[in-house]
Design an enzyme around this catalytic site. Structure first.
Site, PDB file in Angstrom:
ATOM      1  N   CYS A 150       0.828  -1.202   0.000  1.00  0.00           N
ATOM      2  CA  CYS A 150       0.000   0.000   0.000  1.00  0.00           C
ATOM      3  C   CYS A 150       0.865   1.257   0.000  1.00  0.00           C
ATOM      4  O   CYS A 150       0.451   2.304  -0.489  1.00  0.00           O
ATOM      5  CB  CYS A 150      -0.937  -0.003   1.200  1.00  0.00           C
ATOM      6  N   HIS A 162      -1.685   1.152   7.563  1.00  0.00           N
ATOM      7  CA  HIS A 162      -2.054   1.196   6.149  1.00  0.00           C
ATOM      8  C   HIS A 162      -1.818   2.590   5.590  1.00  0.00           C
ATOM      9  O   HIS A 162      -1.934   3.590   6.305  1.00  0.00           O
ATOM     10  CB  HIS A 162      -3.526   0.804   6.006  1.00  0.00           C
ATOM     11  N   ASN A 193      -8.309   4.806  -0.418  1.00  0.00           N
ATOM     12  CA  ASN A 193      -7.732   3.560   0.079  1.00  0.00           C
ATOM     13  C   ASN A 193      -7.331   2.670  -1.095  1.00  0.00           C
ATOM     14  O   ASN A 193      -8.179   2.320  -1.923  1.00  0.00           O
ATOM     15  CB  ASN A 193      -8.770   2.839   0.951  1.00  0.00           C
TER      16      ASN A 193
END
Length: 667
Positions: free
Chosen positions: A94, A252, A276
């Protein structure tokens, strides 16, 4: 010491592992073969044993993108690259995808790493290439299009979104994995490293605990400067990344895509927009897609801002952001200051060095290591020196978690300033104190931010174990006396043929023309460098398109854009020649601006009309921005020519109601 005028100027491109994309593709086309990359084979070694075991990825197979009955043929890019093309897979990368998602908002930066001379139709040979910044140079990485899948159909890593069949994110991820050695090497990392690798820029982290209002202004100011932004949540109660009750994912990375202030009840609320890389999982709290706040607000921007979609993008209040995210990371081609009034018009100088760091020797002292001297000429506000080391990847092994290099900065006393290249051992006598600064350390980069008084300084790096190759950049902020008023904005002098072949085609995205949003991106991110508020708005670009649009189709082709560019260049000269010593153009100067504009020769307006124009094109401080001046001068020209073309006697004209409405409503 060089002044940064064009941070994206062309530099030499190194071919990774000696592979040349053009020659390899031409060879495959001549032989009727699809490329197979032996340097990054379709095998478990390219995934990495650690990732295979952790994710229990047993017996993956590799396949090339093919026709999908539900989504059609594969595409490299379809209707432009977007963050919504990206969906994270099994790798914990990520940190890469959040940085890449931010990069899609900057066509100028994305074009650097994403060459457009490749597709699944024209000259397709199963080979693609991408570029990444590595220690001061751009590296071209070639890959084949064989991607690891499970059960013959589920892509293990980045996969195309359900509503499209685009593979540029999947192949870019594969190229980045090849650059680092395997997909396993992308499994957890630092957003800062990805930003540097994707842009060659420098990372800034805002000061501690700004207020929600300050945080919103930091994000908006950084966006106006063309900066890339991402953020990160702290670790959760479990190991790795996992979804929490509030919809956020622990440990994250997210892309920051905007910030706004909206009316709420009897006051105002500062909110931020995040994306996201997982593609769907979103925040469930205040200002989320289905929250009551969006139903209650009467802000006129509501319908423009609120999109209730399961696309991974959502709004969150700045206060909730501060409570749930550990840091905000901002990357720009050159440093920007986000405090002391959020100024963007400063200038920086840059020194670069490439070297091999020697092993530190505690017994003999730091004088055995490389030394790099620099000077601060004048006092400035905030951080005014940034020292950044980027470690060559080959200097690290997969087992090293900490960067094997550190450095200190010392101020050079007057008695040692006669030493121009290297300070003697006596300078590093016991008790010599080094200057303090904010520290940022990742896997590949170590950076410190300083506020230094005028004087001479020396940077001394050393390593604790093996020799380490590194690339050093020293940024020094210039005082206001070093800045020229003309640096407030700059339209590059580009020949019309170059515009058509390079810039125009880049933003047209393989189409013969561009629309107003594309023109806005082009002017603000490619051609115009300006103070906050001096960028072209979407409404201004729509007005410009309408004025230059001869075919009346809401778009500009290459010839129309060429005419627009000629007008912009002349408007630039008018702005520079008319504005005052302070750098401002005031509404009282519009009369002189008309007289200085050669394409308005023979056109005159009344004083009453001029007074109306000052109300229309100046702000509350009676200042006229460069984009406003462009719209004013171009509209004055077009309306005058339109009258002359429609009038039969040069004194008046007759129009039907529909002709009148067509003229005033579109133009």
């Amino acid at each position: 010491m060089a002044y940064h005028q064009d941070p994206l100027a062309e530099t030499s491109v190194v071919k990774f592992k000696g592979q040349d994309f053009q020659s390899l593709r031409d060879h495959c086309l001549s032989k009727g073969l699809l490329f197979e990359d032996d340097t990054f084979p379709a095998a478990d070694s390219s995934i990495g044993l650690k990732l295979l075991q952790e994710k229990e990825l047993q017996n993956p197979t590799w396949k090339r993108p093919t026709m999908d009955p539900s989504r059609g043929p594969p595409y490299f890019i379809l209707e432009g690259a977007s963050r919504f093309d990206i969906q994270q897979g099994q790798a914990g990368d990520c940190w890469v995808l959040a940085a890449l998602g931010s990069l899609t908002q900057s066509p100028q930066c994305l074009q650097r790493i994403l060459p457009t001379d490749q597709s699944f139709s024209h000259k397709y040979a199963g080979i693609f290439h991408f570029r990444f910044w590595q220690c001061g140079q751009w590296v071209d990485v070639v890959v084949d299009d064989r991607l690891p899948v499970k059960d013959q159909r589920h892509y293990l890593f980045v996969c195309p979104r359900k509503n499209n069949h685009e593979f540029w994110p999947c192949l870019l991820e594969k190229a980045y994995a090849k650059l680092h050695g395997s997909y396993s090497h992308l499994h957890y990392g630092y957003i800062e490293d990805a930003f540097v690798d994707l842009t060659g820029g420098v990372v800034t982290i805002p000061g501690p605990s700004p207020t929600p209002s300050d945080l919103m202004m930091v994000v908006k100011t950084a966006a106006q400067a063309g900066s890339l932004m991402a953020c990160q949540t702290p670790p959760g109660p479990t190991i790795g990344d996992s979804e929490m009750e509030n919809g956020l994912v622990s440990r994250h990375a997210y892309t920051v895509t905007g910030a706004e202030q909206v009316q709420y009840r009897r006051g105002w609320e500062e909110i931020m927009r995040l994306w996201n890389p997982w593609g769907q999982t979103e925040w469930k709290g205040r200002w989320s897609d289905r929250s009551l706040e969006w139903q209650e607000t009467q802000d006129p921007k509501k319908h423009q801002l609120h999109k209730n979609k399961d696309d991974g993008e959502f709004w969150i209040s700045c206060r909730d952001f501060q409570d749930n995210f550990s840091r905000l990371i901002i990357c720009n081609q050159i440093p920007i200051s986000l405090d002391h009034g959020n100024t963007l018009h400063e200038r920086w100088s840059e020194m670069t060095h490439e070297s091999q760091g020697t092993k530190g020797n505690a017994a003999e002292g730091p004088w055995q290591d490389p030394q790099y001297l620099f000077s601060v000429q004048d006092p400035t506000e905030g951080y005014n020196v940034i020292v950044s080391f980027t470690i060559q990847p080959q200097s690290l092994t997969s087992t090293k978690r900490e960067i094997p290099l550190t450095f200190r900065v010392f101020k050079v006393d007057s008695q040692f300033q006669q030493f121009q290249e290297r300070l003697p051992p006596k300078f590093f006598s016991q008790g010599r104190a080094h200057v303090q600064g904010m520290h940022l350390k990742t896997k590949y980069n170590v950076t410190r931010y300083f506020h230094l008084s005028p004087g001479t300084y020396v940077v001394v790096p050393w390593t604790t174990k093996d020799e380490v190759g590194f690339f050093l950049r020293i940024f020094v902020k210039l005082s206001s006396m070093d800045r020229n008023l003309d640096s407030n904005f700059n339209l590059r002098e580009v020949k019309a043929s170059q515009i058509q072949q390079n810039i125009f085609q880049r933003y047209a995205q393989q189409k013969p023309d561009i629309d107003a949003p594309q023109l806005q991106h082009l002017l603000n991110q490619e051609l115009l460098q300006g103070l906050p508020g001096d960028t072209f708005s979407l409404d201004e670009c729509r007005s410009i398109v309408a004025l230059m649009d001869l075919k009346v189709n809401g778009r500009l082709d290459q010839e129309e854009f060429k005419r627009l560019w000629e007008r912009l260049t002349k408007c630039q000269a008018v702005f520079q020649n008319t504005r005052r010593s302070s750098g401002d153009l005031l509404s009282a100067d519009l009369w002189q601006a008309i007289k200085n504009t050669d394409f308005l020769a023979g056109i005159s307006i009344s004083r009453d009309l001029l007074e109306l124009m000052t109300l229309r094109y100046s702000d509350s401080a009676d200042k006229v921005s460069f984009p406003s001046l462009v719209c004013f001068l171009m509209r004055l020209e077009v309306m005058s020519k339109t009258f002359r073309n429609l009038s039969k006697d040069g004194r008046g004209l007759y129009l039907t109601e529909m002709q009148w409405m067509h003229l005033v409503m579109y133009s």
